[in-house]
Design an enzyme around this catalytic site. Sequence first.
Site, PDB file in Angstrom:
ATOM      1  N   ASP A  71       9.299   2.825  -0.040  1.00 20.32           N
ATOM      2  CA  ASP A  71       8.231   3.405   0.756  1.00 20.32           C
ATOM      3  C   ASP A  71       8.443   2.995   2.212  1.00 20.32           C
ATOM      4  O   ASP A  71       8.058   1.905   2.633  1.00 20.32           O
ATOM      5  CB  ASP A  71       6.863   2.942   0.242  1.00 20.32           C
ATOM      6  CG  ASP A  71       5.722   3.584   1.015  1.00 20.32           C
ATOM      7  OD1 ASP A  71       5.991   4.230   2.050  1.00 20.32           O
ATOM      8  OD2 ASP A  71       4.558   3.431   0.595  1.00 20.32           O
ATOM      9  N   TYR A 102       0.855  -1.184   0.000  1.00 25.73           N
ATOM     10  CA  TYR A 102       0.000   0.000   0.000  1.00 25.73           C
ATOM     11  C   TYR A 102       0.888   1.230   0.000  1.00 25.73           C
ATOM     12  O   TYR A 102       1.840   1.316   0.777  1.00 25.73           O
ATOM     13  CB  TYR A 102      -0.896   0.002   1.236  1.00 25.73           C
ATOM     14  CG  TYR A 102      -1.817   1.206   1.325  1.00 25.73           C
ATOM     15  CD1 TYR A 102      -2.846   1.374   0.410  1.00 25.73           C
ATOM     16  CD2 TYR A 102      -1.650   2.162   2.323  1.00 25.73           C
ATOM     17  CE1 TYR A 102      -3.689   2.475   0.488  1.00 25.73           C
ATOM     18  CE2 TYR A 102      -2.492   3.263   2.414  1.00 25.73           C
ATOM     19  CZ  TYR A 102      -3.510   3.416   1.498  1.00 25.73           C
ATOM     20  OH  TYR A 102      -4.353   4.507   1.572  1.00 25.73           O
ATOM     21  N   LYS A 146       4.110   8.669   9.014  1.00 26.67           N
ATOM     22  CA  LYS A 146       3.781   8.028  10.296  1.00 26.67           C
ATOM     23  C   LYS A 146       4.704   8.488  11.437  1.00 26.67           C
ATOM     24  O   LYS A 146       4.530   9.603  11.910  1.00 26.67           O
ATOM     25  CB  LYS A 146       3.716   6.518  10.103  1.00 26.67           C
ATOM     26  CG  LYS A 146       2.566   6.189   9.102  1.00 26.67           C
ATOM     27  CD  LYS A 146       2.010   4.803   9.149  1.00 26.67           C
ATOM     28  CE  LYS A 146       0.687   4.741   8.399  1.00 26.67           C
ATOM     29  NZ  LYS A 146       0.738   4.162   7.063  1.00 26.67           N
TER      30      LYS A 146
HETATM   31  C1  LIG Z   1       0.154   4.616   5.690  1.00 27.92           C
HETATM   32  C2  LIG Z   1       0.952   4.361   4.477  1.00 27.92           C
HETATM   33  C3  LIG Z   1       0.953   5.234   3.382  1.00 27.92           C
HETATM   34  C4  LIG Z   1      -0.015   6.372   3.260  1.00 27.92           C
HETATM   35  O1  LIG Z   1       0.167   7.325   4.240  1.00 27.92           O
HETATM   36  P1  LIG Z   1      -1.066   8.307   4.600  1.00 27.92           P
HETATM   37  O2  LIG Z   1      -0.463   9.271   5.555  1.00 27.92           O
HETATM   38  O3  LIG Z   1      -2.131   7.425   5.178  1.00 27.92           O
HETATM   39  O4  LIG Z   1      -1.501   8.947   3.327  1.00 27.92           O
HETATM   40  C5  LIG Z   1       1.843   5.003   2.364  1.00 27.92           C
HETATM   41  N1  LIG Z   1       2.687   3.959   2.400  1.00 27.92           N
HETATM   42  C6  LIG Z   1       2.701   3.089   3.414  1.00 27.92           C
HETATM   43  C7  LIG Z   1       3.691   1.974   3.414  1.00 27.92           C
HETATM   44  C8  LIG Z   1       1.821   3.259   4.483  1.00 27.92           C
HETATM   45  O5  LIG Z   1       1.790   2.349   5.465  1.00 27.92           O
END
Ligand SMILES: *Cc1c(COP(=O)(O)O)cnc(C)c1O
Length: 425
Positions: A237, A142, A265
């Site tokens: 990511d 994701y 995060k």
């Molecule tokens: C949470 C998440 C995102 C998206 O971040 P948001 O602040 O919710 O837009 C992107 N990549 C990863 C791996 C994530 O866990």
Amino acid sequence: MSRSGELFDRARRVVPGGVNSPVRAFRSVGGTPRFVAEGRGAYLVDADGTRVVDLVQSWGALLFGHAREEIVAAAVAAARRGTSFGAPTEAEVELAERVVEMVPSVERVRLVSSGTEATMSAIRLARGFTGRSGVVKFAGCYHGHSDALLATAGSGVATLGLPDSPGVTEGAARDTFVVRYNDREAVRSVFEARGELIACAIVEPVAANMGVVPPAPGFLEELRELCDRHGSLLVLDEVVTGFRLGPGGAQERFGLRPDLTCLGKVLGGGFPLAAFGGRADVMDLLAPEGPVYQAGTLSGNPVAVAAGLAALDLIGREDPYPALERAAVSVADGVADVLEARGVPHVMNREGTLLSLFFSEGPVTDYASARAADHARYAELFHGMLASGVYLPPSGYEGWFLSAAHGDAEVDLVVGAAAAAASRW
Ligand SMILES: *Cc1c(COP(=O)(O)O)cnc(C)c1O
């Protein structure tokens, strides 16, 4: 009716599904979401006054638990000096310097307000740099909800079992090549077939949005090589793994050098703050230095930046990772022992401080095996443990997140709640 139930009814009249992000709605576990009144350290108190050990921790954003004093104090002090300027501040420079210091491959960094913006901007930059449009992504990973990255996505898309989302145009999806996670053969063939079209590969170095799925040995290294060989960029990511697997994230843990890195995060200390960064020659293509446009009214917001700096300060001062990893091992082993004793087939995946549980007979190494797990049984575990005062993520496609506020007492509560839940099987 519970206060949470009343609030949920009210919410559904004015908010689609009653929530502002889909997994919060409990769709995959059933029942009524708990509305939160407050958080303290490892605990949440819901609208009915029930206190639970929280293993969601704002989906991994909180490394030091809820309302950690230093972070709250920094945010409050910053807010008193003004909540947004739309002009540069010293604290932003300090945060950027800190990120460059801590994350090995990052030479320049730009702050944004969400992980979605970070990955979306990194992809645009990779396309601008290479003059190509293709993006390789992995099934079950994701990367936020931008059009190009929604194909076969994890997190809420997986939780709700959605096919590719309506509203994403064929054009936006056409340039995304989805490959099986941990499948070196498949990545090799996509690069061999369309290497000259591929601007970048984007990957979660430890997948944490189809449940936790660690990378197979050699998988990330081969991806790095393929990107080099075909002139594509590697975008890591690290929105979950950054500052959670260690101060330098997964790239430090695995000795990997991506071209671009996405962070979020933990970086925001619980506030809306994220970032993307990497090689100076690539990052300097961003406006106003270069032609690739990217902007944000609240980017580098002073309150969020102050909170983020306080979180990174705490990381430097307290080195929370050894204790976090011990807690992760204790939870993983404790819950696995409980299930073993009851003869319940399960797989506990863990990489460092990241973990999650699958009710699966065989190993879970990709999206197909994560989906094949028994998610109805996960829902039973979720409700069983909630009844005993432990709040797991309300979906089997999410990681279990610990914080520095989770001590031995909380670990015991988690394992005890799992035992109580499993006693009915
Ligand atoms: C949470 C998440 C995102 C998206 O971040 P948001 O602040 O919710 O837009 C992107 N990549 C990863 C791996 C994530 O866990």
